[in-house]
Design a protein around this motif. Structure first.
Motif, PDB file in Angstrom:
ATOM      1  N   ASN A  36      -9.650  44.657 -12.383  1.00 61.68           N
ATOM      2  CA  ASN A  36      -9.660  45.529 -11.222  1.00 61.68           C
ATOM      3  C   ASN A  36      -9.955  44.669  -9.992  1.00 61.68           C
ATOM      4  OD1 ASN A  36     -10.168  47.383  -9.201  1.00 61.68           O
ATOM      5  ND2 ASN A  36     -11.435  48.694 -10.485  1.00 61.68           N
ATOM      6  N   LEU A  37      -9.068  44.672  -9.019  1.00 61.41           N
ATOM      7  CA  LEU A  37      -9.226  43.821  -7.840  1.00 61.41           C
ATOM      8  C   LEU A  37     -10.413  44.217  -6.980  1.00 61.41           C
ATOM      9  CD1 LEU A  37      -5.477  43.344  -6.831  1.00 61.41           C
ATOM     10  CD2 LEU A  37      -6.947  41.786  -8.131  1.00 61.41           C
ATOM     11  N   ASP A  38     -10.937  45.434  -7.152  1.00 61.49           N
ATOM     12  CA  ASP A  38     -12.087  45.880  -6.363  1.00 61.49           C
ATOM     13  C   ASP A  38     -13.413  45.428  -6.970  1.00 61.49           C
ATOM     14  OD1 ASP A  38     -10.443  47.141  -4.512  1.00 61.49           O
ATOM     15  OD2 ASP A  38     -10.408  48.998  -5.676  1.00 61.49           O
ATOM     16  N   ASP A  39     -13.430  45.049  -8.242  1.00 61.57           N
ATOM     17  CA  ASP A  39     -14.662  44.594  -8.896  1.00 61.57           C
ATOM     18  C   ASP A  39     -14.952  43.140  -8.524  1.00 61.57           C
ATOM     19  OD1 ASP A  39     -15.028  47.020 -10.114  1.00 61.57           O
ATOM     20  OD2 ASP A  39     -14.229  46.388 -12.060  1.00 61.57           O
ATOM     21  N   THR A  40     -16.203  42.745  -8.678  1.00 57.09           N
ATOM     22  CA  THR A  40     -16.619  41.371  -8.422  1.00 57.09           C
ATOM     23  C   THR A  40     -16.748  40.650  -9.753  1.00 57.09           C
ATOM     24  OG1 THR A  40     -17.856  42.105  -6.469  1.00 57.09           O
ATOM     25  CG2 THR A  40     -18.386  39.924  -7.336  1.00 57.09           C
ATOM     26  N   PHE A  41     -16.188  39.451  -9.829  1.00 56.05           N
ATOM     27  CA  PHE A  41     -16.222  38.664 -11.050  1.00 56.05           C
ATOM     28  C   PHE A  41     -16.742  37.275 -10.759  1.00 56.05           C
ATOM     29  CE2 PHE A  41     -13.172  41.958 -11.931  1.00 56.05           C
ATOM     30  CZ  PHE A  41     -13.468  42.313 -13.228  1.00 56.05           C
ATOM     31  N   ASP A  42     -17.173  36.602 -11.810  1.00 51.19           N
ATOM     32  CA  ASP A  42     -17.635  35.219 -11.730  1.00 51.19           C
ATOM     33  C   ASP A  42     -17.332  34.562 -13.062  1.00 51.19           C
ATOM     34  OD1 ASP A  42     -18.928  32.850 -10.919  1.00 51.19           O
ATOM     35  OD2 ASP A  42     -20.454  33.978  -9.852  1.00 51.19           O
ATOM     36  N   LEU A  43     -17.746  33.328 -13.210  1.00 54.41           N
ATOM     37  CA  LEU A  43     -17.564  32.597 -14.451  1.00 54.41           C
ATOM     38  C   LEU A  43     -18.913  32.117 -14.962  1.00 54.41           C
ATOM     39  CD1 LEU A  43     -14.499  30.374 -13.464  1.00 54.41           C
ATOM     40  CD2 LEU A  43     -14.488  32.522 -14.750  1.00 54.41           C
ATOM     41  N   SER A  44     -19.039  32.022 -16.279  1.00 52.71           N
ATOM     42  CA  SER A  44     -20.224  31.416 -16.883  1.00 52.71           C
ATOM     43  C   SER A  44     -19.740  30.379 -17.882  1.00 52.71           C
ATOM     44  CB  SER A  44     -21.107  32.459 -17.574  1.00 52.71           C
ATOM     45  OG  SER A  44     -20.590  32.781 -18.847  1.00 52.71           O
ATOM     46  N   ASP A  45     -20.600  29.384 -18.139  1.00 51.91           N
ATOM     47  CA  ASP A  45     -20.233  28.447 -19.194  1.00 51.91           C
ATOM     48  C   ASP A  45     -20.477  29.130 -20.532  1.00 51.91           C
ATOM     49  OD1 ASP A  45     -22.975  28.285 -19.698  1.00 51.91           O
ATOM     50  OD2 ASP A  45     -23.172  26.240 -18.999  1.00 51.91           O
ATOM     51  N   GLU A  46     -20.206  28.452 -21.605  1.00 47.99           N
ATOM     52  CA  GLU A  46     -20.296  29.083 -22.921  1.00 47.99           C
ATOM     53  C   GLU A  46     -21.727  29.311 -23.387  1.00 47.99           C
ATOM     54  OE1 GLU A  46     -17.608  26.379 -24.923  1.00 47.99           O
ATOM     55  OE2 GLU A  46     -16.055  27.922 -24.857  1.00 47.99           O
ATOM     56  N   SER A  47     -22.707  28.767 -22.642  1.00 52.88           N
ATOM     57  CA  SER A  47     -24.108  29.026 -22.979  1.00 52.88           C
ATOM     58  C   SER A  47     -24.672  30.206 -22.195  1.00 52.88           C
ATOM     59  CB  SER A  47     -24.964  27.776 -22.738  1.00 52.88           C
ATOM     60  OG  SER A  47     -25.091  27.533 -21.354  1.00 52.88           O
ATOM     61  N   GLY A  48     -23.936  30.707 -21.175  1.00 54.79           N
ATOM     62  CA  GLY A  48     -24.385  31.860 -20.406  1.00 54.79           C
ATOM     63  C   GLY A  48     -24.875  31.522 -19.010  1.00 54.79           C
ATOM     64  N   GLU A  49     -24.709  30.278 -18.573  1.00 51.62           N
ATOM     65  CA  GLU A  49     -25.134  29.872 -17.232  1.00 51.62           C
ATOM     66  C   GLU A  49     -24.034  30.248 -16.241  1.00 51.62           C
ATOM     67  OE1 GLU A  49     -28.008  28.761 -14.837  1.00 51.62           O
ATOM     68  OE2 GLU A  49     -28.237  28.510 -16.995  1.00 51.62           O
ATOM     69  N   VAL A  50     -24.378  31.078 -15.252  1.00 54.74           N
ATOM     70  CA  VAL A  50     -23.402  31.617 -14.300  1.00 54.74           C
ATOM     71  C   VAL A  50     -23.136  30.617 -13.174  1.00 54.74           C
ATOM     72  CG1 VAL A  50     -22.903  33.517 -12.711  1.00 54.74           C
ATOM     73  CG2 VAL A  50     -24.128  33.955 -14.832  1.00 54.74           C
ATOM     74  N   ALA A  51     -21.866  30.507 -12.776  1.00 52.94           N
ATOM     75  CA  ALA A  51     -21.462  29.563 -11.733  1.00 52.94           C
ATOM     76  C   ALA A  51     -21.799  30.057 -10.326  1.00 52.94           C
ATOM     77  CB  ALA A  51     -19.965  29.294 -11.826  1.00 52.94           C
ATOM     78  N   ASN A  52     -21.891  31.361 -10.122  1.00 51.90           N
ATOM     79  CA  ASN A  52     -22.174  31.954  -8.805  1.00 51.90           C
ATOM     80  C   ASN A  52     -21.109  31.631  -7.771  1.00 51.90           C
ATOM     81  OD1 ASN A  52     -24.674  33.413  -9.231  1.00 51.90           O
ATOM     82  ND2 ASN A  52     -25.496  31.391  -9.713  1.00 51.90           N
ATOM     83  N   LEU A  53     -19.868  31.642  -8.182  1.00 49.83           N
ATOM     84  CA  LEU A  53     -18.766  31.413  -7.256  1.00 49.83           C
ATOM     85  C   LEU A  53     -18.676  32.521  -6.216  1.00 49.83           C
ATOM     86  CD1 LEU A  53     -16.003  30.409  -9.837  1.00 49.83           C
ATOM     87  CD2 LEU A  53     -17.460  28.881  -8.504  1.00 49.83           C
ATOM     88  N   TRP A  54     -18.925  33.761  -6.640  1.00 48.66           N
ATOM     89  CA  TRP A  54     -18.797  34.915  -5.742  1.00 48.66           C
ATOM     90  C   TRP A  54     -19.774  34.854  -4.581  1.00 48.66           C
ATOM     91  CZ3 TRP A  54     -22.705  38.506  -4.931  1.00 48.66           C
ATOM     92  CH2 TRP A  54     -23.802  38.412  -5.786  1.00 48.66           C
TER      93      TRP A  54
END
Length: 157
Positions: A36-54
């Motif tokens: 959904n283009l209205d939702d906010t997304f980010d990425l995490s590594d495979e251990s669960g550490e979030v990149a905080n790109l947003w």
């Protein structure tokens, strides 16, 4: 060539070039992963550490992500709680909802009595080259603490 692999859905994956502004990278990820283009997304590594790109839309993605790394798409859900926003991350890869260690790292529980540190402000593997704005690298700190000798300090005979 710089690329990352994003895992999502029912064990699907897609390649992306992180050498662009985070806002563009996340928009491209949303489109390719049918989000959904209205939702906010980010990425995490495979251990669960979030990149905080947003939270750094104008910064370059390659500064936050490991080249040729594997990342999991996560949805960002924000709730207003007074001065601080509470952020919850939900993995968009089926099967990850059963991975307790991953979920605990993705959404750490605040320690009672301790003030919760905002996500994105910690020293983690996703900080841009280990040096976020406002922080100085070790070499910069050393230069400040040990300035070069001045040229006008010598005496002549």
């Amino acid at each position: 060539m710089v690329f990352i692999t994003v895992r999502f859905g029912d064990d699907q994956s897609a390649l992306f070039n992180p050498n662009c502004r985070n806002v563009n990278l996340l928009r491209d990820i949303k489109r390719k992963c049918d989000c959904n283009l209205d939702d906010t997304f980010d990425l995490s590594d495979e251990s669960g550490e979030v990149a905080n790109l947003w939270s750094h839309p104008e910064d370059n993605g390659k500064n936050f992500l490991t080249e040729r790394g594997n990342f999991i798409l996560v949805r960002v859900e924000r709730e207003d709680e007074g001065d601080d926003d509470k952020v919850t991350y939900t993995p968009m890869l089926y099967g990850m909802e059963n991975e307790k260690e991953f979920l605990d790292r993705l959404n750490p529980r605040p320690v009672k009595g301790a003030k919760q540190k905002r996500r994105g402000m910690s020293d983690d593997a996703f900080s841009p080259k280990g040096n976020r704005k406002g922080r100085q690298s070790v070499s910069q700190t050393a230069k400040k603490n040990n300035p070069p000798p001045s040229r006008s300090g010598g005496t002549r005979k």
